[in-house]
Design an enzyme around this catalytic site. Structure first.
Site, PDB file in Angstrom:
ATOM      1  N   TYR A  34     102.126 -41.156  34.800  1.00  0.00           N
ATOM      2  CA  TYR A  34     100.927 -41.307  35.875  1.00  0.00           C
ATOM      3  C   TYR A  34      99.749 -42.023  35.541  1.00  0.00           C
ATOM      4  CZ  TYR A  34      97.336 -39.120  39.300  1.00  0.00           C
ATOM      5  OH  TYR A  34      96.681 -38.983  40.069  1.00  0.00           O
ATOM      6  N   ASP A  35      99.420 -42.208  34.317  1.00  0.00           N
ATOM      7  CA  ASP A  35      98.410 -42.923  33.726  1.00  0.00           C
ATOM      8  C   ASP A  35      98.806 -44.400  33.833  1.00  0.00           C
ATOM      9  OD1 ASP A  35      96.955 -40.843  33.432  1.00  0.00           O
ATOM     10  OD2 ASP A  35      97.273 -40.663  31.281  1.00  0.00           O
ATOM     11  N   SER A  51      80.517 -18.016  59.671  1.00  0.00           N
ATOM     12  CA  SER A  51      80.726 -17.355  58.278  1.00  0.00           C
ATOM     13  C   SER A  51      81.276 -16.092  58.809  1.00  0.00           C
ATOM     14  CB  SER A  51      79.125 -16.948  58.114  1.00  0.00           C
ATOM     15  OG  SER A  51      78.437 -16.416  59.293  1.00  0.00           O
ATOM     16  N   LYS A  97      90.236 -14.116  49.537  1.00  0.00           N
ATOM     17  CA  LYS A  97      88.989 -15.022  49.871  1.00  0.00           C
ATOM     18  C   LYS A  97      88.381 -15.538  48.443  1.00  0.00           C
ATOM     19  CE  LYS A  97      84.328 -14.257  51.915  1.00  0.00           C
ATOM     20  NZ  LYS A  97      83.488 -14.549  50.922  1.00  0.00           N
ATOM     21  N   ARG A 157      79.215 -26.687  54.053  1.00  0.00           N
ATOM     22  CA  ARG A 157      78.962 -25.944  55.339  1.00  0.00           C
ATOM     23  C   ARG A 157      77.389 -26.183  55.453  1.00  0.00           C
ATOM     24  NH1 ARG A 157      77.124 -21.041  56.207  1.00  0.00           N
ATOM     25  NH2 ARG A 157      78.017 -19.955  58.065  1.00  0.00           N
ATOM     26  N   CYS A 207      81.236  -7.482   7.185  1.00  0.00           N
ATOM     27  CA  CYS A 207      80.604  -6.697   5.795  1.00  0.00           C
ATOM     28  C   CYS A 207      81.718  -6.915   4.529  1.00  0.00           C
ATOM     29  CB  CYS A 207      80.644  -5.144   6.220  1.00  0.00           C
ATOM     30  SG  CYS A 207      80.631  -4.052   4.616  1.00  0.00           S
TER      31      CYS A 207
HETATM   32  C1  9MJ Z   1      87.825 -17.878  51.734  1.00  0.00           C
HETATM   33  N1  9MJ Z   1      86.771 -18.120  51.226  1.00  0.00           N
HETATM   34  O1  9MJ Z   1      88.801 -17.980  50.990  1.00  0.00           O
HETATM   35  C2  9MJ Z   1      87.502 -18.101  55.125  1.00  0.00           C
HETATM   36  N2  9MJ Z   1      87.969 -18.141  53.159  1.00  0.00           N
HETATM   37  O2  9MJ Z   1      87.250 -18.102  57.640  1.00  0.00           O
HETATM   38  C3  9MJ Z   1      89.163 -17.716  54.072  1.00  0.00           C
HETATM   39  N3  9MJ Z   1      86.839 -18.155  54.067  1.00  0.00           N
HETATM   40  C4  9MJ Z   1      86.595 -18.366  56.324  1.00  0.00           C
HETATM   41  N4  9MJ Z   1      88.864 -17.701  55.264  1.00  0.00           N
HETATM   42  C5  9MJ Z   1      86.538 -18.368  58.410  1.00  0.00           C
HETATM   43  N5  9MJ Z   1      90.376 -17.337  53.430  1.00  0.00           N
HETATM   44  C6  9MJ Z   1      85.239 -18.728  57.856  1.00  0.00           C
HETATM   45  C7  9MJ Z   1      85.381 -18.506  56.827  1.00  0.00           C
END
Ligand code: 9MJ
Length: 698
Positions: A34-35, A80, A113, A134, A433
């Site tokens: 790769y390098d 959000s 998440k 965001r 010790c």
């Molecule tokens: C994360 N943080 O993994 C969303 N997220 O969908 C996933 N965040 C999200 N979805 C809409 N898997 C707004 C945020």
């Protein structure tokens, strides 16, 4: 081949290698190769600057730092998510969807998440042209120079053959720092005397905020896609889950745990499954996300404020909590290691009340800059010992003159248990010790270890009796256990009762309560017949764990052969390196230790010996296997016995020499390490298939 053709070819080779590495998790070429491609491409572009394009991999790290980030207005706002912490909040969420859509068991895209930083990537005609954070959801910061340095982010979409290139495709997702990369980063920062990162999330956020993308390029960041923004010239699939698959088809990485579940039961089962796997995932997650899968139904549900009504984040209990540090104690362990322990104001962390947390060693205290009175962040992950992760410096109590109210903690120079000198060996962070078995704390720990279930398994010999036996002088060495009499135990009990100010049971009941003492003597007696490997483990030789004890027992067959072995002969044993062989040799070279063994023999302790076994046969001969995490079909011991019967060596820790790791439920750092070292990993199902194929199980 012409220069532009070779440039194209190299770019394709490099993009394919990045894709294999980051999207498929299956490296396709050695780093050196790769390098070489990168170097050749750089040289060609230097002589033919007219062929340089923004999506060339050489452009991942641009030249100059910028002075500020430009603002980017998102064409489609970045959402959000509303949070749910309890099952009934999820039930409410699902019920609202059932009522609004008339679907009785709606399908959800279910996703981990990721705990990182939300970003958006804009591809125009397949080429990455913009990338932003965001921000407040409407306006973010242009961090494209930094995002380009992340090799998991394709600089150009990989459009499948026969499909048109989308005019505009905005991809949303999370930039994160893998746990292993975070650990490695901090180890290096520490070695270089630089400030460590507080956690992987801060690592990702801080790295993206660098004005000099050459710094970001050195940070090991990665990316998962989970949604879209503006799209033009691309027919969107009917469901979110298929949409994610199309993003993967364009070369964007998806978290492997992404799945589809239906109804409340389905999403809750996903929550539990991911909750169990959480520790073993190579990245931090703080919950899971459920998104109504059908996009037409999403539209029907609509939004409240900035959050969709068709999605929710179901959070896991926090693994970190804030509390205050009330004191620092030091504990002396079996090998004399002196460990500072934080005494904390009780706090619930991930469902368990924590009052003590380890501070590991003096280096760690210095690194954390922790003092009594500090507000600290306590972290408890899975089944590991809670630790103090960091302090909240702004909340340190100060004296009137602004200096810290409490002095810095200093490690004792003498053992708090026996007064012997404390030593720190070259290159080690642990202080010990020097009192050895003169130190009552070490003696007690040695006895507790000797009696423990996986060692001599002496029933009835709990920690409290060990304390009293040592404190009242009935037991000096482990061999002394085997000459205890009923009278000794009863006399000890009387003295302990007198010390504690309790009315002796003998007086209370008008008779001699001897049951416990008889039970203990019975337990000691039962332990007289044992296996060599158990005895070797029980002796508590430093760095000789169960796996090494087993290897030694197999290799030498008998204790006398082991005692007579030279350092070189010990080195020949699988799993035994220079440090361990020196420790074993040193242990048996000490007259005191040989006397203890002689006394054990004299007092009727016997262990099974057999012929030395120095070769392994079977399909796993020559392979070293490590078992980690919980198995459901059988215990780890049983699984280990099956593997050994097939010729494998079962080891306790993962190293370069490990051939295979079997990871059960909630496997932890060993699995991380295996992944880091690129070692083959089987799950329980894989193990069962193999054992079945070998005819060991039905
Ligand atoms: C994360 N943080 O993994 C969303 N997220 O969908 C996933 N965040 C999200 N979805 C809409 N898997 C707004 C945020």
């Amino acid at each position: 081949m012409s220069a532009p053709d070779r440039i194209d070819e190299l770019r394709r080779l490099i993009a394919d290698a990045d894709h294999a590495y980051y999207q498929l998790d299956a490296p396709s070429v050695p780093d050196a190769e790769y390098d070489r491609w990168m170097r050749e491409l750089r040289e060609l572009e230097a002589t033919h600057p007219e062929f340089v394009t923004t999506d060339s991999p050489t452009q991942r790290v641009a030249g100059k730092p910028s002075s500020a980030f430009a603002e980017v207005r998102h064409a489609v706002p970045m959402l959000s998510l509303n949070n749910a912490f309890a099952d009934d909040e999820v039930a409410d969420f699902v019920r609202r969807i059932v009522e609004a859509t008339g679907e009785s068991e709606p399908a959800f895209s279910v996703e981990p998440k990721i705990d990182g930083l939300a970003i958006t990537l804009r591809y125009e005609h397949g080429v990455l042209v913009q990338g932003a954070t965001r921000g407040d959801g409407t306006t973010g910061e242009d961090v494209i120079a930094n995002l380009r340095t992340i090799r998991a982010i394709p600089l150009a979409l990989r459009v499948p053959a026969g499909l048109p290139v989308p005019e505009v495709l905005e991809v949303r997702g999370e930039v994160y720092m893998p746990k292993a990369a975070f650990e490695r980063f901090n180890e290096r920062a520490h070695a270089a005397g630089e400030k460590p990162l507080a956690n992987p999330r801060n690592g990702a956020a801080g790295s993206l905020r660098q004005l000099d993308s050459r710094i970001t390029a050195k940070r090991p960041l990665a990316f998962f896609a989970y949604g879209i923004g503006e799209v033009q010239g691309f027919g969107l699939p009917a469901t979110h889950s298929v949409l994610l698959k199309s993003l993967a088809g364009f070369g964007l990485p998806l978290a492997p745990e992404v799945d589809v579940a239906s109804g409340l039961d389905g999403v809750l089962a996903y929550y539990r499954r991911i909750g169990v796997a959480r520790e073993t995932l190579p990245y931090d997650i703080d919950g899971v996300v459920y998104k109504l899968d059908r996009r037409d139904l999403q539209e029907q549900m609509g939004f409240v404020a900035r959050a969709p009504r068709w999605a929710i984040a179901h959070k896991f209990p926090a693994q970190e909590e804030v509390t205050s540090l009330e004191g620092i104690d030091v504990q002396v362990g079996r090998t004399g290691a002196i460990t500072p322990v934080a005494r904390l104001k009780a706090v619930r962390v991930a469902g368990v009340v924590v009052t003590n947390a380890t501070l590991h060693n003096a280096d760690q205290i210095a690194r954390l800059d922790v003092r009594v009175g500090d507000t600290v962040v306590v972290r408890r992950a899975g089944d590991v010992i809670p630790e103090v992760a960091r302090i909240v410096p702004e909340r340190r109590p100060l004296a009137a003159d602004g200096s810290p109210l409490h002095p810095a903690f200093v490690m004792p120079t003498t053992c708090p248990e026996c007064g012997s000198a404390v030593e720190r060996a070259e290159g080690e962070s642990v202080m010990r010790c020097t009192g050895g078995l003169y130190c009552p704390a070490q003696r007690k720990q040695a006895l507790i270890h000797f009696a423990s279930r996986r060692a001599m398994d002496i029933e009835g010999l709990g920690e409290r009796f060990v304390e009293d036996l040592v404190d009242f002088g009935y037991v000096q060495t482990v061999a002394d256990l085997y000459r205890l009499t009923l009278d000794d135990l009863l006399a000890m009990k009387r003295r302990a009762d007198a010390r504690d100010g309790v009315t002796p049971e003998t007086v209370k009941q008008g008779k001699i309560a001897t049951r416990w003492a008889e039970n203990l003597l019975g337990g000691i007696d039962q332990s007289r017949n044992t296996a060599l490997e158990r005895l070797l483990f029980a002796l508590g030789i430093r760095d000789v764990g169960e796996a090494t004890a087993k290897q030694l027992a197999r290799w030498f067959g008998g204790l006398d052969a082991l005692i007579a072995a030279s350092v070189d002969e010990l080195l020949a044993v699988p799993d035994v390196g220079p440090v361990v062989s020196a420790r074993i040799h040193g242990f048996f070279a000490e007259a005191h230790n040989r006397e203890v063994i002689a006394a054990l023999r004299e007092r009727g302790v016997q262990w099974l010996e057999g012929p030395p076994q120095r070769t392994a046969e079977g399909p796993l001969a020559g392979k070293t296997v490590v078992l980690t995490g919980g198995l459901s079909a059988f215990s780890r011991d049983e699984a280990g016995a099956h593997l050994e019967a097939l010729g494998a060596k079962v080891a306790g820790s993962v190293s370069k020499k490990t051939s295979l790791v079997v990871a059960g439920e909630a496997a932890g750092s060993k699995l991380d390490k295996a992944r880091e070292l690129g070692i083959e990993v089987w799950d329980e199902a894989g193990l069962l298939d193999f054992l079945r194929a070998q005819g060991r199980i039905a």
